[in-house]
Every structure is written in C-alpha cells, then in structure tokens.
Design a protein around this motif. Structure first.
Motif, short mmCIF file in Angstrom:
data_model
loop_
_atom_site.label_atom_id
_atom_site.label_comp_id
_atom_site.label_asym_id
_atom_site.label_seq_id
_atom_site.Cartn_x
_atom_site.Cartn_y
_atom_site.Cartn_z
N ALA A 111 46.45 -24.64 75.78
CA ALA A 111 47.11 -25.56 76.71
C ALA A 111 46.18 -26.70 77.08
N VAL A 112 44.94 -26.38 77.40
CA VAL A 112 43.98 -27.41 77.80
C VAL A 112 43.66 -28.35 76.65
N VAL A 113 43.47 -27.78 75.45
CA VAL A 113 43.12 -28.62 74.30
C VAL A 113 44.26 -29.55 73.93
N THR A 114 45.48 -29.02 73.83
CA THR A 114 46.61 -29.84 73.37
C THR A 114 47.18 -30.74 74.45
N ARG A 115 47.04 -30.36 75.72
CA ARG A 115 47.64 -31.15 76.80
C ARG A 115 46.64 -32.08 77.48
N ASP A 116 45.34 -31.74 77.42
CA ASP A 116 44.34 -32.51 78.15
C ASP A 116 43.34 -33.21 77.24
N ILE A 117 42.79 -32.49 76.26
CA ILE A 117 41.73 -33.06 75.43
C ILE A 117 42.29 -33.95 74.32
N MET A 118 43.22 -33.43 73.54
CA MET A 118 43.71 -34.19 72.39
C MET A 118 44.43 -35.48 72.77
N ALA A 178 52.04 -28.68 81.97
CA ALA A 178 52.03 -27.40 81.26
C ALA A 178 50.63 -26.81 81.14
N SER A 179 49.63 -27.53 81.64
CA SER A 179 48.24 -27.06 81.59
C SER A 179 47.67 -27.08 83.00
N PRO A 180 46.81 -26.11 83.34
CA PRO A 180 46.21 -26.10 84.67
C PRO A 180 45.36 -27.34 84.96
N LEU A 181 44.90 -28.02 83.93
CA LEU A 181 44.02 -29.17 84.13
C LEU A 181 44.73 -30.51 84.08
N GLU A 182 46.00 -30.54 83.74
CA GLU A 182 46.68 -31.82 83.59
C GLU A 182 46.69 -32.63 84.88
N TYR A 183 46.75 -31.96 86.01
CA TYR A 183 46.82 -32.68 87.27
C TYR A 183 45.49 -33.33 87.65
N LEU A 184 44.38 -32.94 86.98
CA LEU A 184 43.07 -33.44 87.36
C LEU A 184 42.90 -34.92 87.08
N LYS A 185 43.63 -35.46 86.11
CA LYS A 185 43.49 -36.88 85.80
C LYS A 185 43.96 -37.72 86.98
N SER A 186 45.01 -37.27 87.64
CA SER A 186 45.51 -38.00 88.81
C SER A 186 44.78 -37.60 90.08
N ARG A 187 44.33 -36.36 90.17
CA ARG A 187 43.58 -35.91 91.37
C ARG A 187 42.20 -36.55 91.40
N TYR A 188 41.56 -36.69 90.24
CA TYR A 188 40.24 -37.32 90.14
C TYR A 188 40.32 -38.54 89.22
N ASN A 189 39.96 -38.31 87.94
CA ASN A 189 40.10 -39.34 86.91
C ASN A 189 39.97 -38.67 85.54
N LEU A 190 40.09 -39.47 84.49
CA LEU A 190 40.06 -38.93 83.14
C LEU A 190 38.70 -38.29 82.82
N SER A 191 37.62 -38.91 83.25
CA SER A 191 36.28 -38.38 82.95
C SER A 191 36.09 -36.99 83.53
N THR A 192 36.55 -36.79 84.76
CA THR A 192 36.44 -35.47 85.39
C THR A 192 37.26 -34.44 84.63
N GLN A 193 38.48 -34.81 84.30
CA GLN A 193 39.34 -33.89 83.56
C GLN A 193 38.70 -33.48 82.24
N GLN A 194 38.14 -34.44 81.51
CA GLN A 194 37.54 -34.15 80.22
C GLN A 194 36.27 -33.31 80.35
N ALA A 195 35.45 -33.60 81.37
CA ALA A 195 34.23 -32.82 81.57
C ALA A 195 34.55 -31.35 81.82
N LEU A 196 35.51 -31.08 82.69
CA LEU A 196 35.88 -29.70 82.99
C LEU A 196 36.54 -29.04 81.79
#
Length: 526
Positions: free
Chosen positions: A343-350, A106-124
């Motif tokens: 979306a990014v805060v609730t689906r990716d950061i939190m 549901a967030s544009p960044l959710e796929y980044l954890k699997s495409r890269y890793n958690l650190s990349t997703q959180q940095a962006l």
C-alpha cells in the motif's frame, strides 16, 4: 513428524490458499485490496489485528526468555502491548478509520502529504519499508528454524516454503484474504495452544500446577522484571508498542481503516487488547514451566524449548497442529506486513517517483499492488537467509533492538500527527525528529555501544531513539509552529465524526477512492 502430522500441515497450507482464491472475488480495486473497501466487521478486524501482531518469534526467541526468566516474558512483552492497544482504542483507532472514510485514502501514509509535505511522507515511507524488510526477514527465519527442527529441511527451504504459500493467498486476495486466513489461524492456534496447556498440566500435577508449580521453578521466574528486562525497559517498551501496535508500523492501521466506522474501529481495538491481555498467558504458561518438563539437550538452546516440549508431549496429529500454530502466527504477521508495504509503495512512493503511475486505471493499480506484494515478500525472504549473520545478529536482536529502536522515529510523526494537541508540529518537526531519532539509534547501538565495556543496556538502546524523536517533535512544534488552516481542517476532520459543510472532507471535495484516484487528498490540496 509422521504422515499424520504432514497431512495436517499440508491441509493447513491448502486451506490458506483456498481462502486466498475465494477472497479474490471480493477485490475489485486498490481500496478493496488494501482496506477491504471499509466493509470489514469489527470483530474480524479485532482478531486480525491481534493475529498480525506476533509470529513464530514468540515460540523461539520469546520462548527462550520464558524458559530462562519466567513471567518477565509476558510482563515486558504482551502486557505493555495490551495496555498500548487499549489506550489506542480511544486515541488512534477512530482517527485512523476517518483517514480512510473522510480523506478517501488506501494507505496509512497517504494523508501525510497534506498533514506535512511530500518530503516528510517520502522519508517515513522509504525508511519504514526498509525496516519492515528486515523485520519480516527475522520472522521468516524464526519459522524456518522451527520447521527445520521438526522436519529436517534446511533454513532456506523452510523460508521458501512458508513464503511461497503466503505469497499465493495474500497477493490474490489482499486484506480480505489476510483477515480471513487470520481468523482461521486464530481458531487453529486456539486449539493448539489449549492442547499444549492441557498436556503440560497433565504431565505435571494437573490443574493444581497453575498455583503450586512456582516454588519448584527458579526464583527469577517469579520476578516481573529481571536481568536486562528492567522496569526502564518495560516503560520504554510500553511507549514503543503503543505507537507500533496502533498503526505506527502500518499493518495494524489497516485493520482500523478497514472497518465501516470510527466506532467499529474502536471496538476492534478493544477486542484486540483483551486478546493481548489473556491469550498469551495460555501460550506462555507451558514455556514458564518448561524447565520442569524437559532438559535442553546438547546442541540445542532455550530457543528450542517450546519445540522440544511439543515433540515430547504431543501425540502425532496434535504435533502437526502445534506446528501449524507456529506457521499461523508468522504467516499472519508477514502477509499483513506485505499488504501494508505494498500500500505504501504503490500509493505513496511510486506516485511521487513517476507521473505515469498517477495516471494508472483500476486494473493497472491492482496489478501493481500484487507485484509489489510479491517483491516485498521476495526481498524479506532473501534478508531472512542473512538474519543470523554478524551484521544483523540473532533473531531476538533484530526483533527487539532493530525494530523497537527504529520504530519510534518513523511512527511518531505519523501517529502524533493525528492528534489536535500536536497541530503546531509541522514538516520541520516531523523531519528533524525522524532524522535525529535515527541518528540517535546509530550512535547508541554502534559508536557509543562499542566504546563502553559491556555495551549500552538494552533499555537505552530501544528507548533513547524514541525519546529523542518525541522531544524534538514536541519542542520544535512550539519553537517553529507550522499549523495552517488547511492542516487544521485535516485534523478537525480526523478528530470528529461530523461530516458537515465545514468539515475537511467536505471542504476538500476529495473524490471517492476508486479506479482513477491516484493523488487522493494530497492532490486535492495541491
């Protein structure tokens, strides 16, 4: 403004709130709130994509460029966006739709954890959220400046009024409310823009003004690039806006994700590109000829030119409609940004910060989404009161230098990570390109800029960070390839409509986005 103008403005605010309350019925979970459940018609998505792309900054900062320099305001702003969105209709729109439909996020960044890793997703995610707070703050400041001009209310009061109305409809109705209000705002802006064009033509020499007026304008008004808005700036802006307006800053990505299929997302992008090609010409022409219509009085600047012209030419009632047109663009952009950030805060950061968040049910997730939207709007409104401080500079500085300069390092790993040719670029390429791109922005805009007489040219301030990130992302991918079967499966899924047994979505067996899906595709890969 008189009572008729106020009636138009208040009526507009009322309609926006009513649409938000009606949209509330269509929101049952976070997927509905952030991506309209994948049920948005392509034409509504296209109009929404266009409307969420610019704000009252066009009628202040870009009006100043148009008044001072003429057609370069279109050539170096709207035209490269149109080209970028047209390119993105093939490159990015279908793939972003598959991010939702195949990976169930549901967030544009959710796929980044699997495409890269958690650190990349959180940095962006963290850097993008901070940048957007400043960006949207500039938008609130722009509309408050116009509101102050027409009504006499203070800048802070203007920020509070527009922010409060936006908060009501976008927190209640989510992306559905954003898109439907943007449709209404597009109709209003269509009427207001055409009315202003007709009024300007009538004030000069009629329809023949369109081709006869140019000899009466300053010579620089004919030049596609002029002063600091050079060909280099145009090319840099084309690259930047191609990434930004195809999803690099997230809110436009949601419009593609919200359609029912990759084909619909592509049609949505094409419609938006057409609007970017043609509609700004209608809006900009009055600004180009403004030196022949009005003189800037003492105490005002060219940033006030469009407002001064509206006050000079438009009768009451239509003046209120013009002011509503100012509101419409700003509220469209700010509400769409608020939804994307939530979306990014609730689906990716939190979820990365707290395990409890990953166990939220539908109701808790939806409540968190709404509160996060309110928090973002509040922070951006607080920043808006400081936009003209010595730290941030004026509005155009924030919009062009800060946003354009910082967007590239944030967007490149997100956008290029969707494409097969860059499959070897993994977490190392993403993080290094992001970090050194941001560092390049700092160096160019502060130590180096301060050490050079006259400072660094604007085109280099915005282009060097993007160039650094782009080169590093590609080069590191070849020096240190990090493609894996899992990452290749993700890319194969995003680059094809095939959903057979060998696709990534089938292989991952990711549950459909719904009440308890907090980890999405990343959790499946874990």
């Amino acid at each position: 403004m008189n009572s008729l103008d106020w009636a138009v403005v208040i009526g507009y605010f009322g309609i926006m709130v009513a649409i938000g309350l009606w949209s509330h019925k269509r929101v049952d979970n976070v997927s509905d709130f952030f991506t309209a459940g994948g049920k948005m018609p392509w034409w509504l998505s296209g109009i929404s994509h266009h409307m969420s792309g610019y704000s009252a900054v066009m009628f202040t900062a870009y009006a100043a460029i148009a008044y001072d320099y003429g057609i370069t305001s279109y050539v170096t702003w709207s035209f490269p966006i149109a080209i970028g969105v047209a390119l993105g209709s093939k490159l990015f729109a279908p793939r972003l739709n598959r991010v939702r439909s195949k990976l169930r996020v549901a967030s544009p960044l959710e796929y980044l954890k699997s495409r890269y890793n958690l650190s990349t997703q959180q940095a962006l995610a963290w850097s993008g959220v901070l940048l957007k707070i400043v960006d949207v703050g500039a938008k609130w400041a722009a509309i408050a400046t116009l509101l102050s001009f027409f009504t006499g209310v203070s800048l802070n009061q203007g920020i509070l009024i527009t922010g409060a109305v936006t908060a009501v409809y976008c927190t209640v109705g989510g992306l559905w409310a954003d898109a439907l209000t943007e449709l209404g705002q597009f109709v209003i802006q269509l009427v207001a823009g055409v009315a202003m064009l007709i009024a300007v033509l009538h004030d000069l020499s009629g329809i023949s003004t369109l081709w006869n007026v140019w000899d009466d304008l300053p010579a620089t008004h004919h030049h596609p690039t002029v002063d600091k808005y050079t060909l280099t700036f145009l090319l840099a802006y084309l690259f930047i806006k191609t990434f930004e307006y195809n999803g690099g800053m997230w809110n436009q990505a949601q419009r593609y994700m919200a359609t029912d299929s990759a084909g619909s997302a592509e049609r949505s992008a094409r419609l938006s590109a057409l609007l970017w090609f043609f509609w700004p010409l209608v809006l900009f022409f009055p600004m180009w000829v403004a030196p022949l219509v009005i003189d800037i009085p003492k105490g005002h600047t060219s940033a006030d030119s469009y407002a001064l012209m509206a006050e000079h030419l438009m009768p009451h009632g239509l003046l209120g409609l013009i002011i509503v047109g100012f509101f419409s663009h700003t509220m469209a952009m700010c509400s769409s940004d608020a939804n994307a950030i939530a979306a990014v805060v609730t689906r990716d950061i939190m979820p990365a910060v707290s395990r409890r968040v990953r166990a939220w049910d539908t109701r808790a997730g939806l409540i968190a989404a709404r509160w996060t939207t309110l928090l973002f709007l509040g922070l951006s409104m607080a920043i808006a009161t400081q936009v003209n401080s010595s730290f941030f500079g004026d509005i155009i500085t924030v919009v062009i230098k800060w946003v354009a300069g910082l967007m590239g390092p944030i967007a490149i790993p997100l956008m290029l990570g969707l494409l097969r040719p860059f499959r070897k670029s993994g977490p190392t390429a993403a993080l290094v390109s992001w970090g050194l791109g941001l560092f390049a922005f700092y160096l160019v805009n502060y130590p180096i800029n301060d050490s050079i007489d006259g400072g660094v040219n604007l085109e280099y301030q915005v282009s060097i960070p993007l160039a650094v990130s782009l080169v590093l992302y590609i080069v590191i991918g070849y020096i240190k390839p990090e493609d894996t079967p899992e990452r290749d499966a993700i890319l194969d899924s995003l680059n094809s409509d095939d959903d057979g047994p060998g696709s990534a979505s089938a292989a991952l067996s990711v549950p459909k986005q719904g009440a308890t899906d907090r980890s999405s595709v990343a959790g499946a890969l874990d």
